[in-house]
Design an enzyme around this catalytic site. Structure first.
Site, PDB file in Angstrom:
ATOM      1  N   ARG A 238      22.635  26.864   0.527  1.00 42.19           N
ATOM      2  CA  ARG A 238      22.120  27.816   1.503  1.00 42.19           C
ATOM      3  C   ARG A 238      22.933  27.694   2.790  1.00 42.19           C
ATOM      4  O   ARG A 238      23.074  26.613   3.340  1.00 42.19           O
ATOM      5  CB  ARG A 238      20.636  27.559   1.801  1.00 42.19           C
ATOM      6  CG  ARG A 238      19.718  27.611   0.578  1.00 42.19           C
ATOM      7  CD  ARG A 238      18.272  27.333   0.976  1.00 42.19           C
ATOM      8  NE  ARG A 238      17.397  27.195  -0.162  1.00 42.19           N
ATOM      9  CZ  ARG A 238      16.671  28.166  -0.707  1.00 42.19           C
ATOM     10  NH1 ARG A 238      16.757  29.392  -0.195  1.00 42.19           N
ATOM     11  NH2 ARG A 238      15.878  27.936  -1.731  1.00 42.19           N
TER      12      ARG A 238
ATOM     13  N   LYS B  95      17.918  23.071  15.635  1.00 43.57           N
ATOM     14  CA  LYS B  95      17.157  22.682  14.449  1.00 43.57           C
ATOM     15  C   LYS B  95      17.123  21.165  14.303  1.00 43.57           C
ATOM     16  O   LYS B  95      18.145  20.495  14.437  1.00 43.57           O
ATOM     17  CB  LYS B  95      17.791  23.273  13.184  1.00 43.57           C
ATOM     18  CG  LYS B  95      17.833  24.788  13.135  1.00 43.57           C
ATOM     19  CD  LYS B  95      18.537  25.271  11.875  1.00 43.57           C
ATOM     20  CE  LYS B  95      18.603  26.785  11.820  1.00 43.57           C
ATOM     21  NZ  LYS B  95      19.318  27.264  10.609  1.00 43.57           N
TER      22      LYS B  95
ATOM     23  N   HIS C 295      24.235  29.430   8.274  1.00 42.39           N
ATOM     24  CA  HIS C 295      23.397  30.347   9.030  1.00 42.39           C
ATOM     25  C   HIS C 295      23.320  29.961  10.503  1.00 42.39           C
ATOM     26  O   HIS C 295      23.414  28.787  10.860  1.00 42.39           O
ATOM     27  CB  HIS C 295      21.974  30.362   8.466  1.00 42.39           C
ATOM     28  CG  HIS C 295      21.901  30.737   7.022  1.00 42.39           C
ATOM     29  ND1 HIS C 295      20.917  30.267   6.177  1.00 42.39           N
ATOM     30  CD2 HIS C 295      22.690  31.531   6.254  1.00 42.39           C
ATOM     31  CE1 HIS C 295      21.094  30.762   4.955  1.00 42.39           C
ATOM     32  NE2 HIS C 295      22.165  31.531   4.984  1.00 42.39           N
TER      33      HIS C 295
ATOM     34  N   ASP D 119       8.137  25.805  12.400  1.00 42.08           N
ATOM     35  CA  ASP D 119       8.499  24.871  11.332  1.00 42.08           C
ATOM     36  C   ASP D 119       8.775  25.667  10.060  1.00 42.08           C
ATOM     37  O   ASP D 119       8.032  26.606   9.731  1.00 42.08           O
ATOM     38  CB  ASP D 119       7.367  23.879  11.055  1.00 42.08           C
ATOM     39  CG  ASP D 119       7.308  22.757  12.076  1.00 42.08           C
ATOM     40  OD1 ASP D 119       8.061  22.816  13.065  1.00 42.08           O
ATOM     41  OD2 ASP D 119       6.504  21.821  11.876  1.00 42.08           O
TER      42      ASP D 119
ATOM     43  N   ASP E 144      24.748  35.233   1.070  1.00 39.31           N
ATOM     44  CA  ASP E 144      25.562  34.115   1.532  1.00 39.31           C
ATOM     45  C   ASP E 144      26.958  34.158   0.920  1.00 39.31           C
ATOM     46  O   ASP E 144      27.940  33.797   1.570  1.00 39.31           O
ATOM     47  CB  ASP E 144      24.893  32.780   1.193  1.00 39.31           C
ATOM     48  CG  ASP E 144      23.712  32.478   2.102  1.00 39.31           C
ATOM     49  OD1 ASP E 144      23.548  33.185   3.115  1.00 39.31           O
ATOM     50  OD2 ASP E 144      22.942  31.546   1.794  1.00 39.31           O
TER      51      ASP E 144
ATOM     52  N   TYR F 299      12.382  21.764   8.480  1.00 33.86           N
ATOM     53  CA  TYR F 299      13.051  21.751   9.778  1.00 33.86           C
ATOM     54  C   TYR F 299      12.246  22.454  10.851  1.00 33.86           C
ATOM     55  O   TYR F 299      11.520  23.408  10.602  1.00 33.86           O
ATOM     56  CB  TYR F 299      14.464  22.326   9.701  1.00 33.86           C
ATOM     57  CG  TYR F 299      14.653  23.663   9.038  1.00 33.86           C
ATOM     58  CD1 TYR F 299      14.926  24.798   9.789  1.00 33.86           C
ATOM     59  CD2 TYR F 299      14.610  23.781   7.648  1.00 33.86           C
ATOM     60  CE1 TYR F 299      15.149  26.021   9.178  1.00 33.86           C
ATOM     61  CE2 TYR F 299      14.830  24.992   7.032  1.00 33.86           C
ATOM     62  CZ  TYR F 299      15.099  26.115   7.800  1.00 33.86           C
ATOM     63  OH  TYR F 299      15.310  27.332   7.190  1.00 33.86           O
TER      64      TYR F 299
ATOM     65  N   ARG G 251       0.818  -1.224   0.000  1.00 35.28           N
ATOM     66  CA  ARG G 251       0.000   0.000   0.000  1.00 35.28           C
ATOM     67  C   ARG G 251       0.843   1.263   0.000  1.00 35.28           C
ATOM     68  O   ARG G 251       0.397   2.343  -0.385  1.00 35.28           O
ATOM     69  CB  ARG G 251      -0.914   0.027   1.220  1.00 35.28           C
ATOM     70  CG  ARG G 251      -1.894  -1.129   1.325  1.00 35.28           C
ATOM     71  CD  ARG G 251      -2.547  -1.131   2.696  1.00 35.28           C
ATOM     72  NE  ARG G 251      -1.533  -1.275   3.760  1.00 35.28           N
ATOM     73  CZ  ARG G 251      -1.767  -1.038   5.051  1.00 35.28           C
ATOM     74  NH1 ARG G 251      -2.976  -0.620   5.433  1.00 35.28           N
ATOM     75  NH2 ARG G 251      -0.817  -1.204   5.949  1.00 35.28           N
TER      76      ARG G 251
END
Length: 325
Positions: A64, A77, A67, A53, A174, A137, A23
């Site tokens: 990315r 996180k 940070h 979230d 960045d 996250y 399934r």
């Protein structure tokens, strides 16, 4: 779920158990009691509750990061990929940590279902390895533009070995992020200290008044307040530290001696007047001695009571200082 410790103390890989049949499939992606239990068994602090979230979608070779957010909105996180795949990276930026400046890379994908727990004190980034890579996250604090900061993804002092270095798609912000050495002075996550202060007394011939304002006098959001009184002669209290909790303490009446220990030096501070206050940050061992009969201690706390945040054994405290401070 399977929890795997990594070379960076506090960072944990989580592998869910997937139940599949003709399934489709089912898996449990988060279980807070189990998450807390496993972190505690590893000797890691229990994080604050998840409050936000985030969900992103990236083209192939979008990078990315790196940070992080500074206090008072530092974020832990819990990250996972729900479509496609990504090379996820955490960098230890905890001053004094044995692994300061070291990095860890883990491939997260919809296929392997892996998650990565990255606590406060780490910078984070990822490289999308496929088109339409969806990254999800959970964070322990809200996004704060005033607290956000970046470290250059290609800092040679860190030396991250990204799977791809050509043809990357990186934002200008960045790409122009500073090196770790340029931002390290602003990083303060699990570093404990104590600040003493004298409160302003407002009074006249009728008497005196002291006003306390959150954000000014009390430098954190107050989530709990309590007071200690009627302590018997010869009794000492405290004898613990906290992973994350901060306290602001005032002696409203009488006096007592506060023993402060940061794992390196010890100091005794007398609270013997209602205009004296101390701010005790995280990872500080504290003991309270020499209570007078009329002593009343008022304590403001930065979080609700959480037994998992306590370090009640001094040897455990010293191990935490060496690992996290």
């Amino acid at each position: 779920m399977k929890f795997i410790e990594t070379k960076l103390a506090g960072v944990v890989i989580i592998e869910p158990k997937v139940f599949a049949d003709d399934r489709g499939w089912f898996m449990e992606s988060f279980n807070e009691p189990l998450f807390h239990q496993q972190l505690a068994e590893f000797g890691h602090p229990i994080p604050r509750p998840f409050v936000q979230d985030n969900h992103s979608c990236s083209k192939k070779h979008v990078l990315r990061g790196l940070h992080f957010q500074r206090d008072p909105h530092a974020q832990g996180k819990l990250v996972r990929v729900t479509a496609g795949s990504a090379y996820d990276v955490a960098v230890d930026i905890r001053k004094g940590s044995e692994t300061f400046g070291q990095w860890l890379g883990v491939e997260l994908s919809a296929k392997n279902g892996r998650m990565l727990w990255i606590p406060e004190g780490f910078a984070h980034g990822f490289l999308a390895l496929e088109d339409n890579t969806e990254f999800l996250y959970k964070t322990t604090d809200i996004y704060s533009k005033a607290c956000e900061q970046s470290i250059n993804w290609n800092d040679p002092a860190i030396g991250i070995q990204w799977p791809v270095t050509e043809g990357l798609i990186i934002s200008q912000k960045d790409e122009e992020a500073p090196l770790l050495s340029q931002v390290v002075s602003s990083v303060s996550v699990l570093t404990g200290n104590v600040t003493s202060s004298e409160l302003q007394v407002i009074g006249d011939d009728r008497g005196s008044l002291i006003a306390l304002e959150q954000g000014r006098d009390i430098p954190f959001d107050v989530r709990r307040a309590y007071y200690i009184f009627n302590t018997k002669a010869g009794i000492s209290r405290g004898s613990h530290a906290h992973f994350r909790l901060e306290q602001y303490i005032i002696c409203l009446s009488g006096k007592c001696r506060i023993l402060i220990d940061d794992g390196v030096t010890q100091e005794s501070i007398w609270l013997d007047a209602p205009n004296k206050a101390i701010h005790i940050k995280k990872l500080i061992w504290r003991e309270m001695h020499d209570f007078s009969e009329d002593c009343v201690l008022l304590v403001f706390a930065s979080n609700h009571y959480d037994e998992g945040d306590y370090l009640r054994n001094y040897d455990d405290f010293m191990r935490a200082v060496k690992r996290y401070a």
